[in-house]
Design an enzyme around this catalytic site. Structure first.
Site, PDB file in Angstrom:
ATOM      1  CB  VAL A 467       4.168   8.490  37.133  1.00 49.46           C
ATOM      2  CG1 VAL A 467       3.142   8.180  38.208  1.00 49.46           C
ATOM      3  CG2 VAL A 467       5.168   7.356  37.017  1.00 49.46           C
ATOM      4  CB  ALA A 496       2.585  22.580  39.640  1.00 47.86           C
ATOM      5  CB  THR A 546       8.430  15.337  41.125  1.00 44.59           C
ATOM      6  OG1 THR A 546       8.630  15.372  42.553  1.00 44.59           O
ATOM      7  CG2 THR A 546       7.309  16.282  40.783  1.00 44.59           C
ATOM      8  CE  LYS A 570      11.290   4.100  44.416  1.00 42.26           C
ATOM      9  NZ  LYS A 570      11.374   4.861  43.159  1.00 42.26           N
ATOM     10  CB  VAL A 600       8.060  -0.547  48.140  1.00 48.39           C
ATOM     11  CG1 VAL A 600       8.710  -1.924  48.059  1.00 48.39           C
ATOM     12  CG2 VAL A 600       8.844   0.373  49.062  1.00 48.39           C
ATOM     13  CB  ALA A 602       4.948  -0.030  40.638  1.00 46.13           C
ATOM     14  N   GLY A 655      12.172   2.157  28.960  1.00 47.28           N
ATOM     15  CA  GLY A 655      11.540   2.989  29.990  1.00 47.28           C
ATOM     16  C   GLY A 655      11.478   2.310  31.340  1.00 47.28           C
ATOM     17  CD  GLU A 658      14.302   6.273  38.794  1.00 44.21           C
ATOM     18  OE1 GLU A 658      14.087   7.479  38.566  1.00 44.21           O
ATOM     19  OE2 GLU A 658      13.516   5.550  39.420  1.00 44.21           O
ATOM     20  CE  LYS A 673      11.661   0.750  44.234  1.00 44.95           C
ATOM     21  NZ  LYS A 673      11.978   0.080  42.965  1.00 44.95           N
TER      22      LYS A 673
END
Ligand code: ADP
Ligand code: ASP
Ligand code: MG
Length: 806
Positions: A467, A496, A546, A570, A600, A602, A655, A658, A673
């Site tokens: 992402v 980072a 992340t 989340k 929620v 995407a 993909g 997770e 969610k």
């Protein structure tokens, strides 16, 4: 006839002086040329005086000054005229050495000695220029500009000065050179007009000679919208009224010495500010005209000041308090920069120089000792290291909304305002802030008023997985268009991953940022966050791409420090309700954004829609949803010939899931969610309130490694297939859904028939059905592609842009 004044940088080197010579030569009419000392020399002379009076070695400083002049003379004149120059300067050097020696021996620095020492620079530079220009006539300003003592400095005796200058008219030639800055008192002693005073010398000459124009030649293109040393994007103001120029210079715009404006204004002489090193640039014109259309013209600031407040309930309604306060300060020659009094009259605040504050405090304690003893006045409080910022423009008059905009933009950036003053003339709004916020404040105000169509976001991205990477690509692709059409500049100020970090105030090069990060030195998330706070940039946005709990823990501190948070993670939103509520509350209080639309569905506008409904007074009554793209993909693809374990592996490889598919299969992701949706719908739902049936029973989750789990999962294939086949036989399909209905929150399997809105939910789609007061019979449905890096990154990007589109 015109008066041209050249400042220190313009006289700063042989080549600069040649530039001055060329500008003077290009004039078609007679000119009076006023010069400053060679750049930096006055500072050295001040230092020499202060060193000598302490009995320390000032000789080096003087040798340095001599050397600088000798170098310039050598370059300017080579051999010709050097002898001449030498003799005309000899007596100046001698006088300087003598006075300094006296100061050194007596350890006493009288005003007279001080002014003699610091005024030497102009006496030398004027000799240089007059000798360089053929036929130029050199005058000694001390014979025309008269001063009298006034507080800590000198005050120009205006009428005498005007008369003396007026009489000069008949002895002028085509080019006439005057040293700036220096003057004399009635006893013929050397005085000066104060630091930066050459501008004033020029204005006095212009007024006395009724010049057609006064030109201030300096090292910037003109009067800028803000101090160009602080605001890189400051631009040259084409036109200012006298009043505007006066306000800006009074509040710190160093480009013109404030008293300069008055003689020009009185004689209605237009002032031009021009750049010696870019003579063809238009510069700034200062005259009597007012521009109504532009409300705010410029901003300026003063540092090294303190805020002093006299406070007490016994002051209310008592006359004479402010008079006594100001007289006490005046009797100690303390200059007041700004005054602000609350309408309750229970406090009066003034701003003065840091260095005056102790004297001021003692003076006031003495003046009000009785009131303090009777506790009518609490005493004098002091905030040191403050700054005053002023925004100036005649167009602010009767234009409502200027201060509203000003203070809301400042507040949103976490800058505290200590006091405010607006003159009844409405020409200037000035306010006091802490000096550490000055740079940020100037940037915020400059952007919001002068570049209002243009905003900069300072982005700090943590997480460069699928992402995060995708987001960077999108920003790279869109940044030019955003700048052009939306006037939005996205600066990646920090980046980072879990181990390294990089920063750049002006924005990292987007194309190479990832590579640079690989090479970067190590850094922790704590260091990353502290650096963001220390940077104190306007419109700072922290973006979390992340899935880390450690990163989510930092949101509170960031929001508290006026950094907006945009997150695809989340964890924070679905941890305890108290924490969720605290984050939302902090963001509200601080006027920053905490956005997590992609938590929620995407990129689907689910949270946004719920927010809109709730804000408009609608109540969400029921919520039903398929919230996992991965799980929906799985239920859609398992069949008699394709067992669960195989489809799970496929979802992982595509993909969708997770990296560890167990997060999805446990139902945790859906649970999180649901918690977020419920909370956004104003239900204080906690995890333990949710009845959850995992997608795969708990006993399958014992293996440490993903591989082991996938192997073990095979044992569950038959049970799962049986469940699917049973529904199929009834003409139904199974869905893994979340619901909030009649006080029950559930996550688990449901069977739906062909009439149900979930029946046709293909592939990895998501769907949310909302029933509310307004949408009951015909509920609101939001459906679409609800997983994947592309749509998630797009959703994060949209949230980032929302931070500035307030
Ligand atoms: P000079 O020696 O020519 O008198 P100064 O150093 O006194 O020049 O004043 C010019 C400097 O003022 C500029 O170089 C700039 O750094 C500073 N400055 C501060 N505020 C402004 C402003 N609003 N517009 C232009 N210059 C400004
Ligand atoms: N040389 C003096 C100063 O530096 C006066 C001036 O430049 O205007 O303050
Ligand atoms: Mg100056």
């Amino acid at each position: 006839m015109k008066v041209l004044k050249f400042g220190g940088t313009s006289m700063g080197s042989a080549s600069a002086i040649r530039q001055v010579q060329a500008i003077v030569k290009s004039q078609s009419e007679p000119v009076v040329v006023v010069v400053s000392a060679v750049g930096g020399i006055t500072d050295r002379l001040v230092l020499a005086a202060n060193t000598a009076v302490r009995g320390e070695d000032y000789q080096n400083i003087i040798e340095e000054v001599v050397k600088k002049h000798a170098t310039i003379a050598q370059e300017l004149f080579e051999d010709n005229g050097q002898a001449d120059l030498h003799s005309s300067c000899q007596d100046v050097w001698q006088e300087l050495r003598q006075v300094l020696k006296g100061v050194y021996l007596t350890r006493e620095l009288s005003t007279k000695s001080y002014d003699t020492i610091v005024g030497v620079g102009e006496r030398l530079s004027s000799v240089f220029l007059s000798q360089l220009i053929d036929g130029a006539k050199l005058f000694d300003s001390r014979r025309f500009i008269m001063t009298e003592a006034n507080g800590k400095g000198h005050h120009v005796k205006y009428n005498e000065t005007m008369q003396a200058i007026g009489e000069l008219k008949f002895s002028l030639s085509k080019v006439n050179v005057f040293p700036g800055f220096i003057a004399a008192n009635a006893d013929g002693e050397n005085t000066t007009l104060g630091r930066g005073g050459s501008d004033y010398s020029a204005a006095l000459l212009a007024a006395g000679l009724e010049a057609k124009a006064l030109e201030i030649w300096t090292d910037v293109d003109g009067f800028m919208s803000a101090d160009p040393r602080v605001i890189k994007r400051a631009y040259c103001i084409e036109h200012l009224s006298y009043a505007e120029a006066m306000e800006l210079s009074h509040f710190g715009a160093k480009v013109i010495y404030p008293p300069t404006i008055i003689p020009a204004l009185q004689k209605q002489i237009p002032i031009k500010v021009k750049n010696t090193f870019n003579a063809s640039a238009r510069g700034t014109l200062i005259d009597d005209q007012k521009d109504e259309q532009q409300r705010v013209k410029g901003l300026s600031s003063i540092k090294d000041v303190a805020l002093l407040t006299l406070q007490g309930n016994g002051m209310i309604g008592i006359t004479g308090i402010s008079m006594r306060m100001f007289s006490a300060l005046a009797s100690h020659n303390i200059n007041i920069i700004l005054i602000s009094q609350a309408s309750s009259e229970s406090s009066i605040s003034v701003v003065l120089a840091n260095e005056d504050v102790e004297v001021a405090r003692l003076a006031l304690i003495k003046e009000f000792d009785k009131e303090i003893a009777r506790r009518e006045i609490n005493g004098v409080s002091i905030d040191k290291d403050m700054a005053v910022v002023a925004i100036v423009g005649e167009g602010m008059k009767h234009a409502p909304g200027v201060s509203g905009k000003l203070f809301s933009d400042i507040g949103r950036n976490g800058i505290n305002i200590y006091a405010i003053a607006q003159g009844a003339s409405e020409l200037n709004i000035s306010f006091v802030i802490h000096a550490r916020d000055l740079r940020k404040c100037l940037n915020v105000v400059h952007e919001s008023f002068f570049l209002s169509a243009y905003q900069a976001i300072h982005l700090y991205l943590v997480g460069v997985g699928t992402v995060g990477k995708n987001l960077l690509q999108k920003i790279t692709r869109q940044s030019e268009r955003l700048l052009k059409t939306e006037h939005l500049s996205i600066r990646l100020a920090g980046l980072a991953n879990s181990k390294q970090m990089i920063f750049n105030d002006r924005g990292l090069e987007l194309e190479s940022a990832l590579e640079v990060l690989q090479e970067a030195s190590p850094g922790t998330i704590d260091q990353f966050v502290e650096q963001i706070i220390a940077n104190n940039h306007s419109n700072s946005v922290f973006v979390d791409c992340t899935a880390s709990a450690l990163v989510a823990e930092k949101y509170q501190r960031l929001l508290e420090n006026n950094v907006s948070v945009v997150t695809a993670n989340k964890i924070a939103g679905s941890s305890s309700y108290a924490r969720y509520e605290q984050l939302k509350k902090t963001a509200r209080q601080k006027g920053v954004k905490y956005l997590f639309e992609t938590n929620v569905g995407a990129g689907l506008p689910i949270i946004n829609t719920i927010n809109g409904m709730v804000q408009s007074g609608d109540r969400i009554l029921q919520l039903e949803a398929v919230l996992s793209g991965t799980l929906n993909y799985i239920v859609n693809n398992v069949s008699a010939d394709r067992p669960l374990s195989e489809v799970v592996l496929e979802a992982k490889e595509l993909g969708y899931s997770e990296p560890d598919p167990r997060i999805d299969l446990k139902g945790t992701d859906v649970l999180r969610k649901l918690l977020i949706l419920a909370r956004e719908s104003e239900y204080a739902l906690e995890e333990q309130h949710v009845e959850i049936k995992p997608f795969v029973p708990a006993e399958y989750f014992t293996d440490e490694a993903v591989e082991g789990f996938l192997e073990r999962l095979k044992a569950y294939d038959a049970t799962f297939e049986a469940m699917r086949a049973e529904a199929d036989a009834k003409g139904k399909v199974i869905r893994y859904a979340a619901s909030l209905k009649e006080g029950r929150a559930r996550v688990g399997f449901i069977e739906v028939d062909a009439h149900h809105p979930f029946y046709n939910l293909a592939d990895s789609n998501n769907k949310v059905i909302l029933r509310s007061d307004y949408y009951y019979e015909h509920p609101m449905e939001i459906k679409g592609y609800g997983a994947g890096a592309d749509v998630t990154a797009a959703g994060v990007f949209a949230d980032i842009i929302k931070v500035v589109n307030l």
